[in-house]
Motif scaffolding. Structure first.
Motif, mmCIF file in Angstrom:
data_model
loop_
_atom_site.group_PDB
_atom_site.id
_atom_site.type_symbol
_atom_site.label_atom_id
_atom_site.label_comp_id
_atom_site.label_asym_id
_atom_site.label_seq_id
_atom_site.Cartn_x
_atom_site.Cartn_y
_atom_site.Cartn_z
ATOM 1 N N GLY A 67 18.638 9.801 -8.988
ATOM 2 C CA GLY A 67 18.389 9.522 -7.584
ATOM 3 C C GLY A 67 18.746 8.106 -7.200
ATOM 4 N N PRO A 68 18.029 7.547 -6.214
ATOM 5 C CA PRO A 68 18.364 6.200 -5.736
ATOM 6 C C PRO A 68 18.162 5.145 -6.823
ATOM 7 C CG PRO A 68 16.302 6.948 -4.784
ATOM 8 C CD PRO A 68 16.887 8.122 -5.496
ATOM 9 N N LEU A 83 13.064 8.452 -1.544
ATOM 10 C CA LEU A 83 13.963 9.219 -0.682
ATOM 11 C C LEU A 83 13.228 9.789 0.527
ATOM 12 C CD1 LEU A 83 16.184 11.181 -3.238
ATOM 13 C CD2 LEU A 83 16.944 9.422 -1.629
ATOM 14 N N ALA A 84 13.946 9.895 1.638
ATOM 15 C CA ALA A 84 13.392 10.451 2.874
ATOM 16 C C ALA A 84 13.093 11.937 2.705
ATOM 17 C CB ALA A 84 14.376 10.231 4.023
ATOM 18 N N PHE A 85 12.409 12.500 3.695
ATOM 19 C CA PHE A 85 11.969 13.896 3.628
ATOM 20 C C PHE A 85 13.144 14.856 3.449
ATOM 21 C CE2 PHE A 85 11.008 17.812 6.206
ATOM 22 C CZ PHE A 85 10.241 18.430 5.249
ATOM 23 N N ASP A 86 14.103 14.801 4.366
ATOM 24 C CA ASP A 86 15.216 15.747 4.316
ATOM 25 C C ASP A 86 16.573 15.057 4.320
ATOM 26 O OD1 ASP A 86 14.733 18.429 3.880
ATOM 27 O OD2 ASP A 86 14.122 18.840 5.941
ATOM 28 N N GLU A 87 16.594 13.756 4.044
ATOM 29 C CA GLU A 87 17.848 13.015 4.038
ATOM 30 C C GLU A 87 18.004 12.270 2.718
ATOM 31 O OE1 GLU A 87 18.824 10.895 7.866
ATOM 32 O OE2 GLU A 87 16.680 11.235 8.166
ATOM 33 N N ARG A 89 18.640 9.401 1.801
ATOM 34 C CA ARG A 89 18.645 7.946 2.000
ATOM 35 C C ARG A 89 17.293 7.394 1.570
ATOM 36 N NH1 ARG A 89 16.322 6.313 7.069
ATOM 37 N NH2 ARG A 89 15.719 8.135 8.320
ATOM 38 N N ALA A 90 17.329 6.204 0.979
ATOM 39 C CA ALA A 90 16.107 5.589 0.466
ATOM 40 C C ALA A 90 15.320 4.946 1.603
ATOM 41 C CB ALA A 90 16.453 4.549 -0.589
ATOM 42 N N SER A 101 9.423 14.620 -0.334
ATOM 43 C CA SER A 101 10.871 14.665 -0.164
ATOM 44 C C SER A 101 11.505 15.944 -0.686
ATOM 45 C CB SER A 101 11.503 13.455 -0.880
ATOM 46 O OG SER A 101 12.902 13.479 -0.764
ATOM 47 N N ASN A 102 12.034 16.740 0.248
ATOM 48 C CA ASN A 102 12.890 17.861 -0.153
ATOM 49 C C ASN A 102 14.172 17.326 -0.794
ATOM 50 O OD1 ASN A 102 11.182 19.886 0.769
ATOM 51 N ND2 ASN A 102 12.166 20.033 2.770
ATOM 52 N N ALA A 103 14.691 16.245 -0.222
ATOM 53 C CA ALA A 103 15.928 15.660 -0.751
ATOM 54 C C ALA A 103 15.762 15.275 -2.216
ATOM 55 C CB ALA A 103 16.319 14.438 0.081
ATOM 56 N N GLY A 104 14.571 14.790 -2.580
ATOM 57 C CA GLY A 104 14.330 14.406 -3.962
ATOM 58 C C GLY A 104 14.463 15.568 -4.925
ATOM 59 N N PHE A 105 13.986 16.750 -4.512
ATOM 60 C CA PHE A 105 14.107 17.919 -5.384
ATOM 61 C C PHE A 105 15.539 18.435 -5.436
ATOM 62 C CE2 PHE A 105 9.745 17.845 -6.210
ATOM 63 C CZ PHE A 105 9.465 18.792 -7.185
#
Length: 271
Positions: A67-68, A83-87, A89-90, A101-105
């Motif tokens: 990840g980031p 990470l943001a919820f659905d983006e 970006r950190a 964060s969905n993006a994290g998964f």
């Protein structure tokens, strides 16, 4: 279990539920337990379990970069990568805030796919679904939210988490232990929680209020709910787990109905 019949009074078109004891036996079920429902975020515990299999197989390490910048697999699993919820970006430095964060998964799924050279949906199938006999469960899309399953299949998963065969019991214990204690954050649907405790892919109840579990749920209870009107909790003190799936989106109806339902289930288990 008579308490499970309470789902008939929920303002939903269809609902199904089951309770699974720590020994893997089904204490009771109600509704169409073989019907497939979209899981929404109840997908995450399944994805997390596959990640832990990958860890035990040596394909990944929990503390390797993912990840980031500065984040690890552990951060992604515990919603502390920044990470943001659905983006993608950190929003914060890793380990400093609990940002659900969905993006994290999704980053996690991509990371495991690259490490194993297997598409994540296929890895989930091979590592978790197939060995547990979860033949009605599929992942078509995001490992954060695009699983589809049945109460019968999730009862098999709940039995596995309570008495692990695919993982070492110590790994599961780590998954239900708070990562980065004391971090606050928003629990979707329930506002800011101080602290907002999570393990590795599982939300931990602790002293959260309001919460989607019951007033009598143990602080050690852990699990996940989904915006599609679904939940899975495991309560080590009650030595039981409960799955409920519906086809109505989460909202005020669930905030009102779910805690009373859980309290009734727990009371019947104690009785």
């Amino acid at each position: 279990m008579q308490s499970l019949a309470m789902i008939e009074n929920w303002p939903v078109p269809t609902a199904a539920a089951a309770v699974v004891r720590a020994d893997g036996s089904v204490a009771g079920s109600h509704g169409p337990t073989d019907r497939r429902f979209p899981l929404a975020s109840v997908t995450k515990p399944l994805a997390a379990y596959a990640a832990l299999v990958a860890y035990e197989e040596g394909a990944i390490e929990l503390d390797e970069p993912a990840g980031p910048e500065g984040a690890t697999v552990r951060h992604l699993l515990a919603h502390t990568s920044g990470l943001a919820f659905d983006e993608h970006r950190a929003m914060a430095a890793p380990g400093t805030r609990r940002l659900y964060s969905n993006a994290g998964f999704e980053v996690l799924g991509d990371h495991i796919a690259k490490a194993t050279d297997i598409p994540f949906a296929d890895y989930l199938h091979q590592a978790v679904l197939e060995p547990l006999g979860m033949t009605s469960t599929t992942l078509d899309g995001s490992p954060a939210k695009d699983g589809v399953s049945t109460v019968d299949d999730l009862a098999r998963f709940a039995a596995e988490v309570q008495a692990p065969r695919l993982l070492d019991a110590r790994t599961v214990l780590e998954a239900m232990t708070v990562v980065h204690p004391g971090l606050s954050g928003v629990l979707p649907g329930y506002g800011n929680q101080k602290p907002n405790d999570w393990g590795l892919g599982f939300e931990i109840r602790d002293s959260k209020s309001p919460h989607w579990t019951g007033a009598s749920s143990s602080p050690r209870a852990f699990g996940h709910f989904g915006q599609s009107g679904t939940f899975l909790w495991i309560d080590p003190d009650a030595r039981a787990a409960c799955v409920a799936l519906t086809d109505r989106a989460f909202g005020p109806w669930a905030i009102e109905a779910w805690p009373a339902f859980t309290d009734a289930v727990l009371a019947e288990l104690r009785g």
